[in-house]
Structures are given as structure tokens and as C-alpha cells.
Design a protein around this motif. Structure first.
Motif, PDB file in Angstrom:
ATOM      1  N   SER A   1       0.813  -1.218   0.000  1.00 35.45           N
ATOM      2  CA  SER A   1       0.000   0.000   0.000  1.00 35.45           C
ATOM      3  C   SER A   1       0.846   1.268   0.000  1.00 35.45           C
ATOM      4  O   SER A   1       0.339   2.346  -0.268  1.00 35.45           O
TER       5      SER A   1
ATOM      6  N   ALA B   1       0.211   3.212  -5.490  1.00 31.95           N
ATOM      7  CA  ALA B   1      -0.826   2.395  -4.848  1.00 31.95           C
ATOM      8  C   ALA B   1      -1.915   3.255  -4.221  1.00 31.95           C
ATOM      9  O   ALA B   1      -1.665   4.352  -3.731  1.00 31.95           O
ATOM     10  N   SER B   2      -3.103   2.717  -4.223  1.00 32.61           N
ATOM     11  CA  SER B   2      -4.243   3.321  -3.544  1.00 32.61           C
ATOM     12  C   SER B   2      -4.610   2.398  -2.381  1.00 32.61           C
ATOM     13  O   SER B   2      -4.724   1.182  -2.560  1.00 32.61           O
TER      14      SER B   2
ATOM     15  N   VAL C   1      -7.388   1.993  -0.906  1.00 33.41           N
ATOM     16  CA  VAL C   1      -8.656   1.320  -1.175  1.00 33.41           C
ATOM     17  C   VAL C   1      -8.453   0.139  -2.127  1.00 33.41           C
ATOM     18  O   VAL C   1      -8.981  -0.956  -1.897  1.00 33.41           O
ATOM     19  N   ASP C   2      -7.663   0.343  -3.184  1.00 34.90           N
ATOM     20  CA  ASP C   2      -7.427  -0.739  -4.152  1.00 34.90           C
ATOM     21  C   ASP C   2      -6.657  -1.906  -3.525  1.00 34.90           C
ATOM     22  O   ASP C   2      -6.987  -3.067  -3.741  1.00 34.90           O
ATOM     23  N   VAL C   3      -5.627  -1.592  -2.747  1.00 35.41           N
ATOM     24  CA  VAL C   3      -4.841  -2.647  -2.095  1.00 35.41           C
ATOM     25  C   VAL C   3      -5.713  -3.402  -1.103  1.00 35.41           C
ATOM     26  O   VAL C   3      -5.685  -4.634  -1.047  1.00 35.41           O
TER      27      VAL C   3
ATOM     28  N   ARG D   1      -8.944  -3.787  -1.153  1.00 36.45           N
ATOM     29  CA  ARG D   1      -9.915  -4.598  -1.906  1.00 36.45           C
ATOM     30  C   ARG D   1      -9.251  -5.863  -2.444  1.00 36.45           C
ATOM     31  O   ARG D   1      -9.820  -6.946  -2.369  1.00 36.45           O
ATOM     32  N   ARG D   2      -8.027  -5.728  -2.961  1.00 37.26           N
ATOM     33  CA  ARG D   2      -7.302  -6.887  -3.504  1.00 37.26           C
ATOM     34  C   ARG D   2      -7.067  -7.962  -2.452  1.00 37.26           C
ATOM     35  O   ARG D   2      -7.052  -9.152  -2.743  1.00 37.26           O
TER      36      ARG D   2
ATOM     37  N   PRO E   1     -10.573  -0.966   4.162  1.00 39.87           N
ATOM     38  CA  PRO E   1      -9.583   0.122   4.072  1.00 39.87           C
ATOM     39  C   PRO E   1      -9.246   0.756   5.416  1.00 39.87           C
ATOM     40  O   PRO E   1      -8.096   1.145   5.641  1.00 39.87           O
TER      41      PRO E   1
END
Length: 130
Positions: free
Chosen positions: A28, A33-34, A36-38, A40-41, A46
């Protein structure tokens, strides 16, 4: 389409090892990197990832995996001049403070044998002092 995780058994909370947390936090913190995206993955909320990032910055995330020789980093050090009142007693006092990434702090006051200080730092840093 959303992802659903089914947890069986009496335990309802997921548990992440310290190594998993550190790996996710490290991912992250990459420049592109975001959070939220990390999150979610890795199926992590978050807000929880943000807590882990804060704990990692404070050094309280937990036991850190042993560092490899290539992971060693150095911090900037500056030496402040002694105030005139203390300069008159040069060699009789002084303080060294070292904060390790594990959260342990070493404070040495007064004259210290270099070999003793090296041994103490090595013991607290996992044997990497030279």
C-alpha cells in the motif's frame, strides 16, 4: 460483482499474521498504490489497512521478520554542539539514544566502553552491529 467470503466454525473474525500485515502495508506504500485498491485486492477493510499503516509507522505492528543484509537502511545523524556549561566537563557526561524499529529504545548516559556499546546494539538489533 462483489466477492463473498464464507467463514466456517466458531471464529468469525479473520486473522492475519504479522508478516501478511507487513506485506500488505508495504504494497500500500508504493508510490502508485491506492489504499482502497490494495485493501480490496486483499479482502481487507480500508480502515483496517489504515490502522496497520499507522502501527507500522509507529513500530508497533508486531514482531518484524528478520531483515536481510540488503534491507539495512541508515538514518541521518547530526551532532549538536555542547552548551558552554557542559563543554567545561568534557568527557564526563553525554547521552546516546537509539530507537530500534522493533520499538526498543537504548539510552546510554556517561562514558561507555565502545566494545560494550557495540555488544548491546548487536544484541538488541539481532546481531547486526559492527
Amino acid at each position: 460483482m462483489s466477492k463473498v467470503s464464507i467463514l466456517s466454525g466458531p471464529e468469525r473474525r479473520r486473522r492475519w499474521s504479522t508478516i501478511e500485515k507487513l506485506r500488505i502495508v508495504e504494497e500500500s506504500q508504493t508510490p502508485s498504490a491506492s489504499v482502497v485498491d490494495v485493501a480490496r485486492r486483499h479482502d481487507v477493510h480500508p480502515n483496517l489497512l489504515t490502522v496497520w499503516r499507522r502501527q507500522a509507522r509507529a513500530g508497533s505492528l508486531g514482531a518484524v521478520a528478520p531483515r536481510q543484509e540488503s534491507d539495512v537502511q541508515f538514518a541521518a545523524v547530526s551532532i549538536a554542539p555542547e552548551p558552554p556549561a557542559l563543554a567545561a566537563r568534557a568527557g564526563t557526561s553525554g547521552t546516546i539514544e537509539i530507537a530500534f524499529s522493533s520499538g526498543v529504545q537504548l539510552r546510554v548516559t556517561g562514558a561507555v566502553d565502545p566494545a560494550t556499546l557495540t555488544a548491546a546494539v548487536a544484541a538488541l538489533s539481532g546481531g547486526r552491529a559492527r
